[in-house]
Design a protein around this motif. Structure first.
Motif, short mmCIF file in Angstrom:
data_model
loop_
_atom_site.label_atom_id
_atom_site.label_comp_id
_atom_site.label_asym_id
_atom_site.label_seq_id
_atom_site.Cartn_x
_atom_site.Cartn_y
_atom_site.Cartn_z
N GLN A 20 -1.91 -2.58 8.19
CA GLN A 20 -1.17 -1.82 7.18
C GLN A 20 -0.12 -0.93 7.84
OE1 GLN A 20 -4.72 -0.11 5.42
NE2 GLN A 20 -4.40 -1.25 3.52
N THR A 57 0.83 -1.20 0.00
CA THR A 57 0.00 0.00 0.00
C THR A 57 0.87 1.25 0.00
OG1 THR A 57 -1.68 -1.18 1.27
CG2 THR A 57 -1.83 1.22 1.27
N TYR A 106 -5.55 4.27 7.22
CA TYR A 106 -5.04 2.91 7.11
C TYR A 106 -5.33 2.11 8.38
CZ TYR A 106 -2.58 5.04 3.21
OH TYR A 106 -2.29 5.73 2.06
#
Length: 538
Positions: free
Chosen positions: A423, A70, A419
């Motif tokens: 993550q 990500t 997030y």
């Protein structure tokens, strides 16, 4: 108790408890003298002084955590990677295979004859012939001397835990990886939408019939287009949920008498296929299950309401989905469900349980490395007190704090508006890799359902029936297994999909069994039996 003593106590407890759990599932007695190749207590290991003074750059090939992609495409660019370089004084250039393509890219890497200094991969099942063959082929190095001389932290762990020591070497006594050491054994199992169950006035299912009722209601009352979904890699990854209810497994396993069996040719495997075929025909099993080859497809289906149940991970599934799902819908609620049985009150024959040593995320030093001593010293940092804290929790003051002797994630990690926790923490730690897992991580779970999951999923006889993936056939046996298993696995998987999807009649099951037998599965079973028996004599 100071932080150092707490760390040592926590790791020691994890190793001892896990080993005890493993041994509780074993029935064979140890035989023979200890291997003479164990690290010598008298040898003087050259402990590195970190940071190491060097201008060399090491190279590593390893999978990258999907939560990390990500933010960045390379481990070196993360706060973790930068801190590891600062702490060790060693610069590392990482190469990462694309998600879902590790096997293909590993094979290309090996064929290239241009190997990095180290490779993080499952050398037991991923390399044709296993670790003995990889060493014989001069692809990876035997690590006995390197651990003895340059890895005092790992050496100490192996000396203190003989069960772990036995796991990470071949029958001939060769160490072949710097191991990932798990802090918990059970972290995958059935997950189901509790908010839907409550709305439909249904219990958390325990039996196959209760699961059928719940999945049917999800389809008819909640509009789920794929009520039960699961990831599909080389096979439908149910960890033998549903299949195990019929006292068999979708793999090689150990029966009640300590004998190796190949589940997909068991007579009762036909019953499991009949169930999955019925569910597929009724629209209860994801019609696209064979296309779910990455975690993103699971995320999408579980979070969109297309699916209401899956078999997945404590953190990456249960915790991750709860984090995201609750932002979209505060009532979104998932719970772990027991591995199902045919009858109420039965103990599941098999399910998910792993061993202290995780071959999937352990790292070998290649024979091409020009600096194996430096690689060993760098890898050994992860087994030191300071290194293990970085690998498990990240950077003190940034990702975690120590308050009153208690570890806690910082608000930066816990309360990011965009997030989720998994993550965020992936940037500061290495969720999987060659280091000792710290059981205190279990205290950092966001939801009580995560804490309960290991207990609920752990109520199976899995440890009695799972064939360890780290048993090591001889070089000749491994050649035979590699040759036979490739064809067997390919044909089995082709037929599994056809049987479930209704493209092949189950009347042909006996014919399918005979075909697999003709491909040499009984020879593979005998080789695994011999290797399994030898393992307990190490």
């Amino acid at each position: 108790m100071n932080q150092s003593l707490k760390y040592t106590a926590a790791i020691t407890a994890a190793v001892c408890i896990t080993s005890t759990s493993l041994l509780a599932g074993c029935t064979k007695e140890e035989q023979g003298a200890p291997s003479s190749s164990a690290p010598s207590a008298a040898a003087s290991a050259q402990a590195a002084s970190y940071p190491i003074s060097t201008s060399e750059t090491l190279t590593s090939w390893e999978a990258i955590n999907t939560n990390l992609t990500t933010f960045v495409s390379n481990l070196a660019d993360t706060p973790f990677g930068k801190q590891l370089e600062k702490d060790t004084g060693v610069k590392v250039k990482y190469s990462h295979p694309a998600e879902g393509q590790s096997k293909e890219q590993f094979n290309l890497l090996i064929a290239s004859n241009n190997l990095p200094d180290m490779i993080e991969y499952d050398w037991n099942t991923g390399y044709p012939g296993g670790p003995e063959k990889a060493i014989s082929d001069k692809v990876i190095l035997p690590l006995n001397d390197l651990i003895d001389r340059y890895a005092p932290n790992l050496k100490k762990l192996l000396q203190e835990n003989k069960e772990l020591d036995k796991m990470v070497k071949t029958d001939s006594g060769k160490y072949y990886v710097f191991p990932m050491i798990r802090s918990s054994l059970v972290f995958r199992g059935p997950i189901i939408r509790k908010d839907w169950l409550d709305e439909l006035k249904l219990p958390v299912p325990e039996t196959i019939d209760e699961w059928h009722t719940a999945l049917t209601a999800f389809k008819e009352k909640k509009g789920a287009t794929a009520p039960l979904t699961a990831q599909y890699g080389t096979e439908l990854n149910l960890q033998d949920a549903f299949i195990g209810a019929y006292r068999t497994a979708n793999r090689y396993y150990i029966d009640d008498n300590g004998k190796v069996k190949y589940g997909p040719i068991d007579p009762q495997f036909k019953q499991a296929l009949t169930l999955l075929r019925q569910w597929y025909a009724e629209g209860l099993l994801d019609k696209d299950f064979a296309l779910n080859n990455d975690s993103k497809s699971l995320d999408t289906k579980m979070l969109s309401g297309a699916s209401g149940a899956s078999v997945y991970l404590t953190s990456g599934g249960l915790g991750n989905w709860m984090d995201t799902g609750k932002k979209q819908n505060p009532g979104f609620h998932l719970v772990p469900a027991p591995y199902p049985t045919l009858n109420k009150g039965e103990t599941a024959f098999i399910g998910h349980s792993d061993f202290l040593y995780n071959p999937l995320a352990s790292k070998a030093i290649t024979a091409d490395s020009k600096h194996p001593e430096l690689v060993a010293q760098w890898l050994d940092y992860a087994y030191s007190e300071k290194g293990a804290m970085l690998f498990n929790f990240g950077i003190e003051g940034e990702s975690y704090t120590t308050q009153g002797g208690q570890l806690a994630y910082t608000d930066k990690i816990k309360k990011d508006p965009k997030y989720n926790l998994q993550q965020m923490i992936a940037q500061y730690t290495k969720p999987n890799g060659p280091f000792p897992g710290d059981p205190r991580k279990n205290n950092f779970n966001t939801y009580p359902e995560q804490n309960e999951s290991g207990k609920i999923w752990g109520k199976t006889d899995a440890l009695k029936h799972i064939l360890p993936t780290f048993i090591t056939p001889t070089v000749e046996e491994s050649k035979e297994v590699a040759k036979l298993n490739t064809a067997i696995a390919s044909y089995k998987e082709e037929m599994f999909v056809k049987f479930v999807m209704g493209k092949e009649s189950l009347d042909k099951f006996d014919e399918y069994v005979e075909r697999i037998k003709s491909m040499g599965v009984e020879k593979v079973v005998q080789i695994y039996q011999n290797a399994y028996d030898r393992y307990y004599k190490r």
